[in-house]
Motif scaffolding. Sequence first.
Motif, PDB file in Angstrom:
ATOM      1  N   GLN A 121       0.819  -1.217   0.000  1.00  0.00           N
ATOM      2  CA  GLN A 121       0.000   0.000   0.000  1.00  0.00           C
ATOM      3  C   GLN A 121       0.852   1.267   0.000  1.00  0.00           C
ATOM      4  OE1 GLN A 121      -2.597  -0.740   3.343  1.00  0.00           O
ATOM      5  NE2 GLN A 121      -3.993  -1.934   2.065  1.00  0.00           N
ATOM      6  N   LEU A 122       1.864   1.281  -0.873  1.00  0.00           N
ATOM      7  CA  LEU A 122       2.732   2.444  -1.024  1.00  0.00           C
ATOM      8  C   LEU A 122       2.431   3.142  -2.338  1.00  0.00           C
ATOM      9  CD1 LEU A 122       6.096   0.839   0.083  1.00  0.00           C
ATOM     10  CD2 LEU A 122       4.719   2.461   1.383  1.00  0.00           C
ATOM     11  N   ASP A 123       2.563   4.466  -2.342  1.00  0.00           N
ATOM     12  CA  ASP A 123       2.441   5.236  -3.576  1.00  0.00           C
ATOM     13  C   ASP A 123       3.793   5.245  -4.266  1.00  0.00           C
ATOM     14  OD1 ASP A 123      -0.240   5.982  -3.148  1.00  0.00           O
ATOM     15  OD2 ASP A 123       0.397   7.627  -1.845  1.00  0.00           O
ATOM     16  N   VAL A 124       3.787   5.119  -5.579  1.00  0.00           N
ATOM     17  CA  VAL A 124       5.033   5.149  -6.338  1.00  0.00           C
ATOM     18  C   VAL A 124       4.922   6.142  -7.484  1.00  0.00           C
ATOM     19  CG1 VAL A 124       5.722   2.789  -5.793  1.00  0.00           C
ATOM     20  CG2 VAL A 124       4.335   3.225  -7.805  1.00  0.00           C
ATOM     21  N   LYS A 125       6.078   6.643  -7.887  1.00  0.00           N
ATOM     22  CA  LYS A 125       6.154   7.563  -9.011  1.00  0.00           C
ATOM     23  C   LYS A 125       7.172   7.004  -9.990  1.00  0.00           C
ATOM     24  CE  LYS A 125       8.497  11.412  -8.712  1.00  0.00           C
ATOM     25  NZ  LYS A 125       8.970  12.746  -8.354  1.00  0.00           N
ATOM     26  N   LEU A 126       6.798   6.931 -11.263  1.00  0.00           N
ATOM     27  CA  LEU A 126       7.688   6.425 -12.292  1.00  0.00           C
ATOM     28  C   LEU A 126       8.490   7.564 -12.893  1.00  0.00           C
ATOM     29  CD1 LEU A 126       8.635   4.233 -14.334  1.00  0.00           C
ATOM     30  CD2 LEU A 126       6.648   4.859 -15.718  1.00  0.00           C
ATOM     31  N   THR A 127       9.796   7.371 -12.983  1.00  0.00           N
ATOM     32  CA  THR A 127      10.662   8.293 -13.715  1.00  0.00           C
ATOM     33  C   THR A 127      11.466   7.463 -14.694  1.00  0.00           C
ATOM     34  OG1 THR A 127      12.420   8.119 -12.061  1.00  0.00           O
ATOM     35  CG2 THR A 127      10.860   9.921 -11.790  1.00  0.00           C
ATOM     36  N   SER A 128      11.942   8.082 -15.743  1.00  0.00           N
ATOM     37  CA  SER A 128      12.751   7.333 -16.704  1.00  0.00           C
ATOM     38  C   SER A 128      13.844   8.229 -17.254  1.00  0.00           C
ATOM     39  CB  SER A 128      11.887   6.790 -17.845  1.00  0.00           C
ATOM     40  OG  SER A 128      11.337   7.842 -18.589  1.00  0.00           O
ATOM     41  N   PHE A 129      14.832   7.606 -17.865  1.00  0.00           N
ATOM     42  CA  PHE A 129      15.937   8.334 -18.459  1.00  0.00           C
ATOM     43  C   PHE A 129      16.445   7.527 -19.640  1.00  0.00           C
ATOM     44  CE2 PHE A 129      17.745   5.405 -15.492  1.00  0.00           C
ATOM     45  CZ  PHE A 129      18.870   4.924 -16.135  1.00  0.00           C
ATOM     46  N   GLN A 130      17.308   8.123 -20.426  1.00  0.00           N
ATOM     47  CA  GLN A 130      17.944   7.422 -21.535  1.00  0.00           C
ATOM     48  C   GLN A 130      19.441   7.394 -21.311  1.00  0.00           C
ATOM     49  OE1 GLN A 130      17.025   9.303 -25.247  1.00  0.00           O
ATOM     50  NE2 GLN A 130      15.506   7.770 -25.728  1.00  0.00           N
ATOM     51  N   ALA A 131      20.013   6.230 -21.471  1.00  0.00           N
ATOM     52  CA  ALA A 131      21.462   6.098 -21.434  1.00  0.00           C
ATOM     53  C   ALA A 131      21.926   5.868 -22.869  1.00  0.00           C
ATOM     54  CB  ALA A 131      21.869   4.917 -20.550  1.00  0.00           C
ATOM     55  N   VAL A 132      23.011   6.476 -23.245  1.00  0.00           N
ATOM     56  CA  VAL A 132      23.536   6.316 -24.594  1.00  0.00           C
ATOM     57  C   VAL A 132      24.893   5.643 -24.495  1.00  0.00           C
ATOM     58  CG1 VAL A 132      24.203   7.505 -26.712  1.00  0.00           C
ATOM     59  CG2 VAL A 132      22.348   8.431 -25.299  1.00  0.00           C
ATOM     60  N   TRP A 133      25.090   4.635 -25.288  1.00  0.00           N
ATOM     61  CA  TRP A 133      26.323   3.874 -25.292  1.00  0.00           C
ATOM     62  C   TRP A 133      27.039   4.149 -26.608  1.00  0.00           C
ATOM     63  CZ3 TRP A 133      26.393  -2.070 -24.145  1.00  0.00           C
ATOM     64  CH2 TRP A 133      27.696  -2.533 -24.163  1.00  0.00           C
ATOM     65  N   PHE A 134      28.220   4.740 -26.532  1.00  0.00           N
ATOM     66  CA  PHE A 134      28.996   5.058 -27.717  1.00  0.00           C
ATOM     67  C   PHE A 134      30.053   3.989 -27.925  1.00  0.00           C
ATOM     68  CE2 PHE A 134      27.477   9.161 -26.195  1.00  0.00           C
ATOM     69  CZ  PHE A 134      26.920   9.673 -27.351  1.00  0.00           C
ATOM     70  N   SER A 135      30.200   3.541 -29.166  1.00  0.00           N
ATOM     71  CA  SER A 135      31.239   2.560 -29.482  1.00  0.00           C
ATOM     72  C   SER A 135      32.610   3.201 -29.344  1.00  0.00           C
ATOM     73  CB  SER A 135      31.077   2.057 -30.912  1.00  0.00           C
ATOM     74  OG  SER A 135      29.911   1.307 -31.037  1.00  0.00           O
ATOM     75  N   PRO A 136      33.619   2.421 -28.955  1.00  0.00           N
ATOM     76  CA  PRO A 136      34.975   2.965 -28.903  1.00  0.00           C
ATOM     77  C   PRO A 136      35.412   3.398 -30.306  1.00  0.00           C
ATOM     78  CG  PRO A 136      34.862   0.828 -27.826  1.00  0.00           C
ATOM     79  CD  PRO A 136      33.545   1.052 -28.490  1.00  0.00           C
TER      80      PRO A 136
END
Length: 162
Positions: A122-137
Motif C-alpha cells: 500500500q505504497l504510492d510510487v512515481k515512475l521516472t525514466s531516463f535514456q542512457a547512450v552507449w557510444f562505441s569505442p
Amino acid sequence: MLVLNCSTKLLMLEKMLKSHFPESLKVYGAVMNINRGNPFQKEVVLDSWPHFKAVITRRKKEAETDDLDHYTNAYAVFYKDVKAFQGLLEEGDVINWDQVFQIQGLQSQLYDVSKAVADSKQLDVKLTSFQAVWFSPVSTLPDTSIVYVNQVYAFGIGLTAI
C-alpha cells in the motif's frame, strides 16, 4: 537473501556483470565502486551465489541515511530471472520500505514488478525514466575521417516510494 562481502567474490561479480551489458550497467557501476574503496557505502544483495538470478545494490545498513533523500537511498537492480527479483523485493529486509527511495535498473519488467510489490504494501510510487547512450569505442569505427557513432539506447526506471 545473501549479502556478498568477500572481496574476491565481488571482483568475480564485477566480471560477470560486465558480460551482461547494457542491462547490468547500473549494478556493475555500483559493484565497481565497492571494489575500489566503496565511497558510497554500498553493499550487494543476491538471491544466491555464484549462480545468481537477481542482484540488488543498496546503501549499507550501518551507513548514515536520511529517510527523505531518494538519491542516497537508491537501489540498483539487475536480474536474469524476474521471479528471483520479485522474491528479493518481497523479502522483509532487502528494501527499506519506510523511507523515500529509488529502484534503478535497465530492464523492461523492473517497473511492473516493483510497482506490484509496492502496491501490496500500500505504497504510492512515481515512475521516472531516463535514456542512457552507449557510444562505441573509436577504434571499432570503420572510417575515422567520418564522424560516426553507434548508439544503443537503454531505458531505465526509477521507482520512488513516497
